[in-house]
Design a protein around this motif. Structure first.
Motif, PDB file in Angstrom:
ATOM      1  N   SER A 138       0.708  -1.249   0.070  1.00 46.55           N
ATOM      2  CA  SER A 138       0.062   0.117   0.017  1.00 46.55           C
ATOM      3  C   SER A 138       0.913   1.264  -0.084  1.00 46.55           C
ATOM      4  O   SER A 138       0.402   2.210  -0.535  1.00 46.55           O
ATOM      5  N   PHE A 139       1.852   1.347   0.824  1.00 47.31           N
ATOM      6  CA  PHE A 139       2.871   2.400   0.826  1.00 47.31           C
ATOM      7  C   PHE A 139       3.575   2.600  -0.523  1.00 47.31           C
ATOM      8  O   PHE A 139       3.759   3.739  -0.994  1.00 47.31           O
ATOM      9  N   ILE A 140       3.849   1.564  -1.056  1.00 48.41           N
ATOM     10  CA  ILE A 140       4.550   1.633  -2.496  1.00 48.41           C
ATOM     11  C   ILE A 140       3.529   2.272  -3.466  1.00 48.41           C
ATOM     12  O   ILE A 140       4.109   2.992  -4.271  1.00 48.41           O
ATOM     13  N   ARG A 141       2.273   1.722  -3.528  1.00 49.82           N
ATOM     14  CA  ARG A 141       1.285   2.148  -4.654  1.00 49.82           C
ATOM     15  C   ARG A 141       1.325   3.696  -4.351  1.00 49.82           C
ATOM     16  O   ARG A 141       1.238   4.392  -5.245  1.00 49.82           O
ATOM     17  N   SER A 153       8.128  10.394   5.970  1.00 50.05           N
ATOM     18  CA  SER A 153       6.975  10.432   5.946  1.00 50.05           C
ATOM     19  C   SER A 153       6.551  10.345   7.557  1.00 50.05           C
ATOM     20  O   SER A 153       7.425  10.432   8.593  1.00 50.05           O
ATOM     21  N   PRO A 154       5.177  10.685   7.951  1.00 46.12           N
ATOM     22  CA  PRO A 154       4.898  10.801   9.397  1.00 46.12           C
ATOM     23  C   PRO A 154       5.153   9.247   9.764  1.00 46.12           C
ATOM     24  O   PRO A 154       5.614   8.250   9.161  1.00 46.12           O
ATOM     25  N   GLN A 155       4.960   9.015  11.149  1.00 41.87           N
ATOM     26  CA  GLN A 155       4.917   7.719  11.856  1.00 41.87           C
ATOM     27  C   GLN A 155       3.977   6.637  11.158  1.00 41.87           C
ATOM     28  O   GLN A 155       2.990   6.979  11.060  1.00 41.87           O
ATOM     29  N   ARG A 156       4.623   5.505  10.992  1.00 42.42           N
ATOM     30  CA  ARG A 156       3.696   4.423  10.479  1.00 42.42           C
ATOM     31  C   ARG A 156       4.144   3.256  10.907  1.00 42.42           C
ATOM     32  O   ARG A 156       5.462   2.910  11.458  1.00 42.42           O
ATOM     33  N   MET A 157       3.280   2.193  10.764  1.00 39.43           N
ATOM     34  CA  MET A 157       3.468   0.715  11.410  1.00 39.43           C
ATOM     35  C   MET A 157       4.422  -0.196   9.886  1.00 39.43           C
ATOM     36  O   MET A 157       3.662   0.080   8.970  1.00 39.43           O
ATOM     37  N   TYR A 158       5.699  -0.850  10.118  1.00 41.69           N
ATOM     38  CA  TYR A 158       5.881  -1.735   9.079  1.00 41.69           C
ATOM     39  C   TYR A 158       6.613  -2.665   9.379  1.00 41.69           C
ATOM     40  O   TYR A 158       7.075  -3.037  10.514  1.00 41.69           O
ATOM     41  N   THR A 159       6.449  -3.961   8.880  1.00 41.32           N
ATOM     42  CA  THR A 159       7.100  -5.063   8.844  1.00 41.32           C
ATOM     43  C   THR A 159       7.485  -5.860   7.608  1.00 41.32           C
ATOM     44  O   THR A 159       6.477  -5.449   6.537  1.00 41.32           O
ATOM     45  N   ASP A 160       8.393  -6.200   7.247  1.00 39.77           N
ATOM     46  CA  ASP A 160       8.692  -6.950   5.926  1.00 39.77           C
ATOM     47  C   ASP A 160       7.976  -8.484   5.954  1.00 39.77           C
ATOM     48  O   ASP A 160       8.278  -9.136   4.954  1.00 39.77           O
ATOM     49  N   SER A 161       7.613  -8.917   6.843  1.00 42.84           N
ATOM     50  CA  SER A 161       7.060 -10.234   6.983  1.00 42.84           C
ATOM     51  C   SER A 161       5.541 -10.417   7.936  1.00 42.84           C
ATOM     52  O   SER A 161       5.922  -9.785   8.667  1.00 42.84           O
ATOM     53  N   SER A 162       4.568 -11.186   7.321  1.00 42.68           N
ATOM     54  CA  SER A 162       3.563 -11.101   8.344  1.00 42.68           C
ATOM     55  C   SER A 162       3.675 -12.084   9.411  1.00 42.68           C
ATOM     56  O   SER A 162       3.066 -12.185  10.436  1.00 42.68           O
ATOM     57  N   LEU A 163       5.073 -12.760   9.573  1.00 43.39           N
ATOM     58  CA  LEU A 163       5.352 -13.427  10.855  1.00 43.39           C
ATOM     59  C   LEU A 163       6.002 -12.589  11.946  1.00 43.39           C
ATOM     60  O   LEU A 163       5.934 -12.999  13.152  1.00 43.39           O
TER      61      LEU A 163
END
Length: 742
Positions: A138-141, A153-163
């Motif tokens: 979503s961020f990429i799009r 960017s403002p603060q956001r939540m991020y992880t590169d894996s659903s695990l």
């Protein structure tokens, strides 16, 4: 005597003073508190600004490194363009490792990934996947659809894996190629928690409160507010970060207390002003009540003998009392001055007259002044010793004037007590800043009195450096009878002291043990010094042997200190004159430094060996510098050739500047100038010196006729030779031969 008035004044003014000082101290405390609050707020603003600068500089540093990596790393371009010349798997592998190294080397970077728009693929530090299945799609799009996004960017939540759980980050995205490329994105995520950990080490949460919010109003960091609103303090400082888009609010946790103190301080200032006014009123009342005793004193003074005191401008009661006391004291001093004079000054002048013979001191005058000057009324024999402080200029430099006087006072007392233990009477006086005279008198004759005194003074000269940290040299005259003998003994001591340089410091020099001179003729030294300086300037190494010979003659002929210093100063004068006339570019400053150091050596040296060693050392150092300088001149070889040719062909009557110019292929004027610049003497004088030196040798060592000698040294006839010989040497050739033969 009871101090009733003192107690009355004390009890009257002390309470007023105590109250006033207490009020002033309290007000000072309030003022200081107010100033401290302002300074604390200022320091808080500076600290908050520093926090903002540190955070901004950290993310800007990350941004600059990422931009540099995009510009300089060819694998990023290969990945984005799918370069067919490269193995794409290998490129992706190396690129993932490089991304991993960047993340590991920067503790604040959470993760970095690359998005390739051509095939909608994402490369992280651990895998390659489609953007459609990537957790941050979503961020990429959103970012790819935006044409330009320069800020973080403002603060956001991020992880590169659903695990793995998502973490707070702020993100920087850059299109490739820079600045607005269409190949893909480079996305850098910075861990907000790690970034804000910088603030923890910079903030004292016991004193300051800080709240950080992003552009959406979300609180990112809060410190100093955990105790509730009553203790959080007021947020007095507000700052925005243009780089991060964050808002920083800060304040002091004790801000409410400071505000309360500021309000009540004005009340206490008013109270203090009222206290000061009340104290002034009370002081006027107390002054008026305590002034009555002063009025009584004034009345009694006026009733008695001081009614004629004049009232001057600025007259008051205490001035009147002071003038009355001064009048009484002045009358007493005037009366005593008629019967008393300065004994110390008169005694010093009396002894100076006795020693120096400026006027004759009769036996009657001695008897009249002996009691007041504390001198012996009569004596049979007396002896005088002169004590001189060694290296007095150094003594003046090391010790301030007060310490100098103290040390000289201690020296006077020490020698006075030491001599009086063995002898009937002794007195000491300072005749100058560095010389003290000691006079010892004896009422009875003794065989070994003079010997015992000499032994005592020898021991005292050793005692001084051990206990007073400086040294003295003592000269002792012979023992004589009567007042005239004192003057004679003083002159003998001064004469013995003139050999201090040769005999050494820190010892006793007895008049009878002084060296016996064989006679010294200073003009002879002047001639030898002139010859040594001439050889020195002409780079003739014989100057060193001549210098040593002069030093040896000084030792052998036992010159006095004054004669030695006169000879050395003449030597310095010749050096300065000779080298200033040479016209070299660098010899001027060098010789000035040499002259200054040589004068220092001559004036400060305490012993002959020290003076000779330092003097010759200075000359040797200058000679080496001068020799190197002269050897570096371009025309050195020409001059050496000219000089060698002159020394071999000086007997040629045709030898002249024209002859030299033809021989060495230079103009006669230039040859003359080079010769003058190099040796400080013109060609003609140099040639005459060589011819006269050879003529003197032949006149002294051979029986050859004068005509023959004239031809051998370059003169066509004996008349011109004789005229030149007399002008240079001072006598005719025949007289010179007679003088040498006798």
């Amino acid at each position: 005597m009871q101090r009733t008035w003192y107690k009355r004044m004390l009890l009257s003014f002390f309470p007023l003073l105590l109250v006033t000082i207490s009020a002033i101290i309290f007000i000072s405390f309030l003022v200081v508190s107010e100033i401290s609050m302002k300074q604390a707020e200022k320091a808080n603003r500076i600290s908050t600004n520093y926090v903002v600068d540190v955070l901004q500089s950290t993310v800007l540093d990350i941004e600059s490194r990422v931009l540099k990596e995009i510009e300089t790393n060819p694998r990023i371009a290969d990945f984005m363009t799918k370069n067919p010349a490269e193995d794409m798997r290998l490129t992706q592998y190396y690129l993932s490792n490089e991304i991993q190294k960047i993340v590991e080397n920067n503790p604040y970077v959470h993760s970095i990934y690359l998005y390739r728009a051509d095939d909608d693929r994402v490369l992280t530090q651990s895998f390659l996947s489609n953007a459609g299945g990537f957790t941050d799609q979503s961020f990429i799009r959103q970012t790819w659809s935006t044409d330009y996004n320069p800020s973080w960017s403002p603060q956001r939540m991020y992880t590169d894996s659903s695990l793995t759980p998502a973490e707070r980050v702020i993100t920087l995205s850059k299109r490739t190629p820079l600045p607005l490329g269409s190949q893909g994105l480079v996305v850098v995520n910075v861990d907000v928690k790690r970034l804000l950990s910088i603030v923890d080490g910079m903030l004292n949460q016991e004193l300051s409160a800080l709240k950080i919010s992003d552009s959406s109003g979300t609180v990112l960091y809060a410190a100093g507010e955990d105790d509730g609103a009553n203790h959080a303090g007021s947020m007095s400082s507000l700052m925005d970060s243009s780089v991060l888009g964050w808002t920083f609010e800060s304040g002091l946790r004790a801000g409410q207390l400071f505000g309360w103190v500021s309000v009540i301080s004005y009340i206490w200032i008013i109270i203090a002003a009222l206290i000061v006014v009340a104290s002034m009123i009370a002081a006027v009342y107390v002054f008026k009540r305590n002034y009555k005793p002063v009025e009584l004193i004034m009345e009694r003074i006026q009733q008695y003998q001081l009614r004629n005191l004049q009232k001057t401008k600025g007259y008051d009661e205490f001035s009147f009392i002071e003038k009355a006391l001064e009048s009484l004291a002045q009358q007493t001093m005037d009366y005593e001055r008629k019967h008393q004079e300065d004994v110390h000054v008169r005694r010093k002048q009396f002894i100076r007259d006795l020693l120096e013979g400026q006027r004759t001191v009769t036996a009657a005058e001695w008897s009249d002044n002996a009691a007041s000057f504390k001198l012996p009324h009569s004596f049979q024999r007396a002896v005088v010793a002169v004590m001189e402080i060694d290296k007095f200029s150094e003594f003046q430099t090391v010790y301030p004037l007060r310490d100098q006087n103290l040390l000289k006072f201690a020296l006077t007392n020490a020698v006075h007590e030491s001599v009086q233990q063995e002898h009937r009477h002794a007195w000491a006086e300072w005749l100058s800043n560095d010389r003290m005279v000691l006079i010892c008198s004896f009422e009875k004759s003794g065989d070994n009195e003079e010997e015992r005194l000499a032994q005592l003074l020898t021991e005292f000269s050793r005692w001084v450096p051990e206990n007073l940290k400086f040294s003295v040299t003592i000269a002792l005259g012979a023992m004589h009878h009567g007042l005239d003998g004192i003057q004679t003994s003083f002159r003998q001591a001064l004469h013995a002291l003139q050999y201090k340089l040769l005999l050494g410091e820190e010892k006793l020099i007895h008049y009878f043990s002084r060296p016996t001179r064989t006679g010294a003729e200073l003009p002879k030294y002047y001639l030898r010094i002139a010859e040594s300086v001439q050889h020195f300037r002409m780079l003739n190494d014989t100057w060193w042997d001549e210098t040593e010979a002069i030093f040896q003659h000084v030792r052998d002929e036992l010159l006095t200190d004054e004669e030695i210093r006169a000879v050395m100063r003449y030597w310095i004068h010749l050096l300065q004159t000779e080298f200033q006339d040479c016209g070299h570019e660098r010899s001027g400053p060098d010789v000035q430094a040499l002259v200054g150091s040589l004068h220092t050596v001559v004036n400060t040296a305490g012993q002959w060996e020290e003076l000779a060693s330092a003097f010759s050392g200075q000359l040797t150092g200058f000679y080496r510098t001068y020799h190197l300088y002269r050897s570096s001149r371009k025309h050195r070889q020409i001059l050496l050739g000219m000089r060698e040719y002159i020394e071999k062909n000086y007997a040629n009557p045709e030898l002249s500047l024209i002859h030299l110019s033809e021989k060495f292929d230079i103009s006669a004027k230039y040859a003359s100038q080079l010769f003058k610049d190099e040796y400080g003497i013109n060609f003609v004088d140099f040639l005459v010196q060589l011819r006269m030196q050879e003529a003197k040798n032949r006149l002294h060592l051979t029986d050859e006729s004068i005509n023959g000698i004239a031809v051998r040294v370059g003169y066509t006839n004996a008349v011109s030779f004789g005229r030149m010989f007399k002008r240079v040497i001072g006598v005719t050739p025949g007289d010179y031969r007679k003088l040498k033969q006798t």
